[in-house]
Design an enzyme around this catalytic site. Sequence first.
Site, PDB file in Angstrom:
ATOM      1  N   SER A 268     -19.968  10.867  16.318  1.00 24.03           N
ATOM      2  CA  SER A 268     -20.214  11.079  17.747  1.00 24.03           C
ATOM      3  C   SER A 268     -19.153  11.981  18.373  1.00 24.03           C
ATOM      4  O   SER A 268     -19.457  12.777  19.262  1.00 24.03           O
ATOM      5  CB  SER A 268     -20.238   9.741  18.488  1.00 24.03           C
TER       6      SER A 268
ATOM      7  N   LEU B 169      11.425 -18.593  18.790  1.00 26.57           N
ATOM      8  CA  LEU B 169      11.431 -18.629  20.248  1.00 26.57           C
ATOM      9  C   LEU B 169      10.699 -17.449  20.870  1.00 26.57           C
ATOM     10  O   LEU B 169      10.766 -16.331  20.369  1.00 26.57           O
ATOM     11  CB  LEU B 169      12.878 -18.645  20.762  1.00 26.57           C
TER      12      LEU B 169
ATOM     13  N   ASN C 144      11.617 -15.956  14.534  1.00 26.58           N
ATOM     14  CA  ASN C 144      12.817 -16.607  15.068  1.00 26.58           C
ATOM     15  C   ASN C 144      12.513 -17.806  15.965  1.00 26.58           C
ATOM     16  O   ASN C 144      13.382 -18.310  16.662  1.00 26.58           O
ATOM     17  CB  ASN C 144      13.699 -15.592  15.809  1.00 26.58           C
TER      18      ASN C 144
ATOM     19  N   ASP D   3     -26.673   4.859  26.964  1.00 26.51           N
ATOM     20  CA  ASP D   3     -25.711   3.935  26.346  1.00 26.51           C
ATOM     21  C   ASP D   3     -25.166   2.910  27.328  1.00 26.51           C
ATOM     22  O   ASP D   3     -24.675   1.855  26.928  1.00 26.51           O
ATOM     23  CB  ASP D   3     -24.537   4.710  25.731  1.00 26.51           C
TER      24      ASP D   3
ATOM     25  N   HIS E  21      17.004 -14.975  26.417  1.00 25.33           N
ATOM     26  CA  HIS E  21      16.245 -13.762  26.096  1.00 25.33           C
ATOM     27  C   HIS E  21      16.518 -12.673  27.130  1.00 25.33           C
ATOM     28  O   HIS E  21      16.310 -12.853  28.323  1.00 25.33           O
ATOM     29  CB  HIS E  21      14.745 -14.077  26.059  1.00 25.33           C
TER      30      HIS E  21
ATOM     31  N   GLU F  67      -8.436   0.668  17.749  1.00 21.49           N
ATOM     32  CA  GLU F  67      -7.852   1.801  18.463  1.00 21.49           C
ATOM     33  C   GLU F  67      -6.336   1.691  18.628  1.00 21.49           C
ATOM     34  O   GLU F  67      -5.635   2.707  18.632  1.00 21.49           O
ATOM     35  CB  GLU F  67      -8.526   1.958  19.827  1.00 21.49           C
TER      36      GLU F  67
ATOM     37  N   ARG G 132     -20.771  14.326  26.321  1.00 17.02           N
ATOM     38  CA  ARG G 132     -21.900  14.124  25.413  1.00 17.02           C
ATOM     39  C   ARG G 132     -23.010  15.146  25.640  1.00 17.02           C
ATOM     40  O   ARG G 132     -23.516  15.724  24.677  1.00 17.02           O
ATOM     41  CB  ARG G 132     -22.445  12.704  25.571  1.00 17.02           C
TER      42      ARG G 132
ATOM     43  N   GLN H  78     -20.056   1.880  27.732  1.00 16.82           N
ATOM     44  CA  GLN H  78     -19.606   3.036  26.962  1.00 16.82           C
ATOM     45  C   GLN H  78     -19.134   4.196  27.835  1.00 16.82           C
ATOM     46  O   GLN H  78     -18.652   5.202  27.322  1.00 16.82           O
ATOM     47  CB  GLN H  78     -20.751   3.548  26.076  1.00 16.82           C
TER      48      GLN H  78
END
Length: 475
Positions: free
Chosen positions: A198, A38, A36, A277, A112, A219, A327, A281
């Site tokens: 894992s 905008l 649209n 790691d 808006h 994800e 882990r 992580q």
Amino acid sequence: KQWYQRRVAITAGIWEALSFASHYKLDNLVAIFDINRLGQSEEAPLQHNMDTYRKRVEAFGFHTMVVDGHSVEEILKALSEAQSVKNKPSALICKTFKGQGSSDVADKLDFHGKALNNLSEKIFGEIKARMHGAAAQPRPKIKDDAPELVQKPIAFKTPLEYKLGASIASRVAYGDALVKLGEACDRIVVLDADTKNSTFALKFKNVFPDRFIECFIAEQNMVGVSLGCGARNRTIPFCSTFATFFTRAMDQIRMAAVSQSQLNMAGSHCGVSIGEDGPSQMALEDIAAFRAIPNLVYFYPSDAVSACRAVELAANYKYMTFIRTSRPATTVIYANDEVFEIGKAKIVKTSAEDKVLVIGAGITLDSAMKAHSSLLEKGTSVRVMDPFTIKPLDKEAVLKHAKECGGRVITVEDHYAEGGIGEAVAGVLSNADFITKHKILAVREIPRSGPSAVLLDMFGISANKVVDAVLDMVE
């Protein structure tokens, strides 16, 4: 055909969804883009450059059609064309004008999200004047061909078979539990973001490949697909990745809470205990993030048995859950038939002489247990609590056992101090007049790569650090 629509075409989740749909050749899917021109505060980047939109969507492998989004005839024709497309999804790129139907607001900025106020009656009049015979239009009959609702409760059909004292990572037990759930209910669906070897969701895929969905490193889309799978309680979805990667999908997660959706998430590789790691992580913010999600239950199992029971309980919960798995392997401390409940803690070490209540979860419950043994050798007894769920926290148990231990409490967690277990417990203790001391052992700086045991000690959450904190508190 199933129609799929999203509001903001340039967000990352849309690109992930386009890639996913193309990879799986979803010819029963039609993506509808409302172009649209905008944005909220200014024109969108491409405005009405329909050819660029078309080329981008085609590049993902979609059969793409550009139509006048205000022409019912063109839209119906395009949807009919989409029905004949095989081995690829389709997309309608609809050119529209925001506020179409009113000369006062059509294709104009600064309207808006604003009420029309004194323009309302005029605009409604313009729209109604263009409607002819709407009440007489035929209405298609609804075809109710959806499968029956999932019947709960769902329970494992076979008993757990872990040995007390064995060393098993809770992430491994997560995979075991998924298989048992899959055997008990054919509506269990498992999704993963290319970490299944894992998170051990791979165990489920090996047994039930037709109920496993690989979402790759996307994800946001994985959470979105999971929500779709669980819509209207038709399936019970579990999605998994490293706990830290769920932060990429927080927009989808928080909006799912607004929709009161069903969603089960499992995040592995939490905290500094993952070792080599490194910090990129290591999930060290997830407890804080997920504690803030309405109606979400946050499970933090500490051994294989409690991990399996967390999965079983999650499958029967109405809203969202998060299961934090570790882990490193931890010792199995619960019998296979131990009963667990949402919001109910476990006391794993206790005596009448306990001087301090030590609360740990996951790898830090292991630290607390080891500290308990070392402290006994020094003549000091402590009580050890496994909260099992961080949200809801067992407030009654925390207060009861804190009081019995002289108002002295230590929490130890593989998480940043902000928003974690310690602060959750502090909230419970804040109005208790018998509390004398509360110490929070947590990660308080950005960690580094290294052996797990070294990092636990370096960042103050090892068994040795618990021992030091207890002795300091009672002396």
